[in-house]
Design an enzyme around this catalytic site. Structure first.
Site, short mmCIF file in Angstrom:
data_model
loop_
_atom_site.label_atom_id
_atom_site.label_comp_id
_atom_site.label_asym_id
_atom_site.label_seq_id
_atom_site.Cartn_x
_atom_site.Cartn_y
_atom_site.Cartn_z
N LYS A 32 0.80 -1.23 0.00
CA LYS A 32 0.00 0.00 0.00
C LYS A 32 0.83 1.28 0.00
CE LYS A 32 -4.27 -1.86 1.52
NZ LYS A 32 -5.53 -1.59 2.14
N GLY A 59 -8.36 -7.04 1.71
CA GLY A 59 -9.59 -7.72 2.11
C GLY A 59 -10.24 -7.09 3.33
N GLY A 60 -9.99 -5.79 3.53
CA GLY A 60 -10.62 -5.09 4.65
C GLY A 60 -9.96 -5.39 5.99
N GLU A 92 -3.26 7.49 7.65
CA GLU A 92 -3.98 8.37 6.72
C GLU A 92 -5.05 9.12 7.49
OE1 GLU A 92 -6.06 6.10 3.76
OE2 GLU A 92 -4.27 5.83 2.57
N HIS A 140 -17.21 5.06 -1.62
CA HIS A 140 -16.15 4.28 -2.26
C HIS A 140 -16.46 4.24 -3.75
CE1 HIS A 140 -13.38 0.64 -2.56
NE2 HIS A 140 -14.01 0.65 -3.72
N ARG A 187 -5.98 -6.68 -11.11
CA ARG A 187 -6.65 -7.92 -11.48
C ARG A 187 -8.11 -7.61 -11.79
NH1 ARG A 187 -9.91 -8.21 -7.12
NH2 ARG A 187 -9.03 -7.61 -5.12
N ARG A 234 -24.03 -9.33 -3.99
CA ARG A 234 -23.17 -10.48 -3.66
C ARG A 234 -23.98 -11.42 -2.78
NH1 ARG A 234 -16.94 -8.84 -2.73
NH2 ARG A 234 -16.84 -7.11 -4.19
P1 ADP Z 1 -8.45 -3.28 1.52
O1 ADP Z 1 -7.25 -3.43 0.65
O2 ADP Z 1 -8.33 -4.06 2.77
O3 ADP Z 1 -9.73 -3.48 0.79
P2 ADP Z 1 -8.72 -0.35 1.31
O4 ADP Z 1 -7.58 0.55 1.48
O5 ADP Z 1 -9.20 -0.58 -0.08
O6 ADP Z 1 -8.41 -1.74 2.02
O7 ADP Z 1 -9.94 0.16 2.17
C1 ADP Z 1 -11.11 -0.59 2.34
C2 ADP Z 1 -12.21 0.25 2.92
O8 ADP Z 1 -11.79 0.84 4.17
C3 ADP Z 1 -12.61 1.43 2.08
O9 ADP Z 1 -13.54 1.08 1.06
C4 ADP Z 1 -13.23 2.34 3.14
O10 ADP Z 1 -14.50 1.85 3.51
C5 ADP Z 1 -12.32 2.16 4.34
N1 ADP Z 1 -11.22 3.14 4.34
C6 ADP Z 1 -9.97 3.00 3.84
N2 ADP Z 1 -9.23 4.11 3.98
C7 ADP Z 1 -10.02 5.03 4.60
C8 ADP Z 1 -9.86 6.41 5.00
N3 ADP Z 1 -8.71 7.06 4.82
N4 ADP Z 1 -10.93 7.03 5.59
C9 ADP Z 1 -12.09 6.39 5.77
N5 ADP Z 1 -12.31 5.10 5.42
C10 ADP Z 1 -11.31 4.42 4.82
#
Ligand code: ADP
Length: 446
Positions: A116, A164-165, A200, A208, A291, A337
């Site tokens: 990341k 994956g959250g 961050e 999103h 992907r 889903r």
């Molecule tokens: P992953 O790779 O685990 O999916 P992401 O970076 O894509 O992680 O973030 C997944 C979710 O987490 C986002 O869709 C959002 O809901 C929340 N999120 C991530 N970064 C932030 C942020 N800076 N502020 C608020 N929510 C966030």
């Protein structure tokens, strides 16, 4: 074009890839674990090879077994699907070293976007706006707390290797920082074997929004518009729609151009998605997935493009052959889903499917590998079907989705169909008025 390819995956996505291959006259080789010998992806493939026991680590993640299967069956190329080895740069490299084509981006681009922090730095270099945050990993707590004070609370602490959250913690004040940092580090260590974290700004009410792209590795890149994936539970997407009810044509064109300009600079190849948070009219990069994504069908429905076909075509070295002008977006599409889980507790519900009836009719697509009598194994992801509908307007799409969900019968296991049925009657959802926190609030989890 390839004559025969190996699909290194299972479930609905393996079938999805198989279908594109068949329509292009390409023969397919399925690989499977011992738990999946009766699976539909194995039944429909031209050939199949058992690659190990049920645990993914010994089968779908077993690079040696997959490369041996590819050698024995004499395939030209390997499609990694979604999850498993799809974002493993080492795998992509080994596939090519063994003389097969990897149907996806270059290993360099996979690694660039895999971590990341690296991804964030690359994005900034390429002119993609990012969420304000640390320049790199934060090693010590004092430094982290100082930085968080500069950024302003709340902040989100993220595992650089996260996905994956998983591996994310929100801190609302300096007092919370030490505890949340150590929690995030230990979670990251356990889940990804890497405890590096970064910080961050935590956005309060973002949506999103992600942009689907397609490149040919020769500098030609187009985008297929955006998907709104704000309906999430524990950072996992539940329902997605395209286009986003929150974007106007100007914002769509602006972010589309930012993304295609950036990716043509690096000559990106294959399908990819750049994910953003969108708040007060501004986009903030969060990550890139190098992907195909679970929700890719809604972009296919709106743009009338088969993304897997395009991945296969560009993997042979063919140029895209069209530019952004050729991409016409038409109507609206939504994906639900459907997981084998309890619709309220989300407890997984593996087991035998006793009854199965999939909805159909105009504008209805079901991507699934289940059938009546199939036993959902307990070892893998609980996604068992994706219901994708398309309509000429959002309203038509919603009416169609409602009737399709009513027709859908999956007996013998719990599914999230009742959750979707409830969700699509909610006024906020009907009005397109939701952010990434809406679903959890609605379910009473926040
Ligand atoms: P992953 O790779 O685990 O999916 P992401 O970076 O894509 O992680 O973030 C997944 C979710 O987490 C986002 O869709 C959002 O809901 C929340 N999120 C991530 N970064 C932030 C942020 N800076 N502020 C608020 N929510 C966030």
């Amino acid at each position: 074009m390839f004559e025969k390819i190996l699909i290194a995956n299972r479930g609905e996505i393996a079938l999805r890839i198989h279908r594109a291959c068949k329509e292009m006259g390409i023969r397919t080789v399925a690989v499977h674990s011992t738990a999946d010998q009766d699976a539909m992806h194995v039944r429909l493939a031209d050939e199949s090879v058992c690659i190990g026991p049920p645990a993914s680590s010994e089968s779908y993640l077993n690079i040696t077994a997959i490369l041996s299967a590819a050698t024995i069956t004499g395939v030209d190329a390997i499609h990694p699907g979604i999850g498993f080895l799809s974002e493993n740069a080492k795998f992509a490299e080994m596939v090519e070293e063994h003389g097969f084509v990897f149907i996806g981006p270059t290993p360099e681009h996979i690694s660039m976007m895999g971590d990341k922090i690296t991804a964030r730095n690359e994005a900034m270099k390429l002119g993609i706006p990012c969420v304000p945050g640390s320049d790199g990993a934060v090693d010590n707590d004092v430094e982290a707390i100082d930085l968080a004070a500069d950024i302003g609370y709340p902040v989100i602490i993220k595992a650089t290797a996260g996905g994956g959250g998983k591996g994310m913690q929100v801190a609302h004040s300096a007092e919370e920082m030490a505890g949340k940092l150590s929690l995030c580090r230990s979670e990251a260590k356990a889940a990804f074997g890497n405890d590096a974290v970064y910080i961050e700004k935590y956005l309060g009410q973002p949506r999103h929004i992600e942009v689907q792209v397609l490149g040919d590795g020769q500098g030609n890149v187009v985008h297929l518009g955006e998907r709104d994936c704000s309906l999430q539970r524990r950072h996992q997407k539940v329902l997605e729609e395209a286009p986003s009810p929150a974007l106007n044509a100007e914002a769509r064109a602006r972010i589309g151009k930012t993304v295609t300009d950036a990716l043509s600079k690096i000559k990106y190849r294959s399908a990819g998605t750049i994910e953003f948070l969108y708040e007060n009219g501004e986009f903030y990069f969060i990550e890139m997935n190098t992907r195909l994504q679970v929700e890719h069908p809604i972009s296919e429905m709106v743009c009338d493009i088969d993304l897997v076909r395009e991945q296969l075509r560009v993997a042979t070295g063919a140029p895209l052959g069209y530019g952004q002008d050729a991409i016409r977006m038409n109507g609206h599409s939504i994906e639900c889903r459907i997981n084998a889980e309890h619709p309220k507790t989300f407890i997984p519900s593996p087991g035998r499917i006793t009854d199965y009836h999939a909805p159909g009719g105009l504008g209805v697509r079901v991507d699934s590998a289940i059938y009546s009598g199939y036993a959902v194994p307990p070892y893998y992801d609980s996604l068992i079907a994706k219901l994708i509908v398309h309509g000429s307007t959002r309203n038509e799409c919603l009416m169609r989705l409602r009737r399709a969900l009513e027709e859908f019968v999956v007996g013998g296991v719990n599914t999230t169909i009742p959750l979707h049925q409830k969700l699509i009657s909610e006024p906020d959802f009907l009005n397109g008025d939701y952010d990434i926190h809406w679903l959890e609030k609605w379910m009473g989890e926040e």
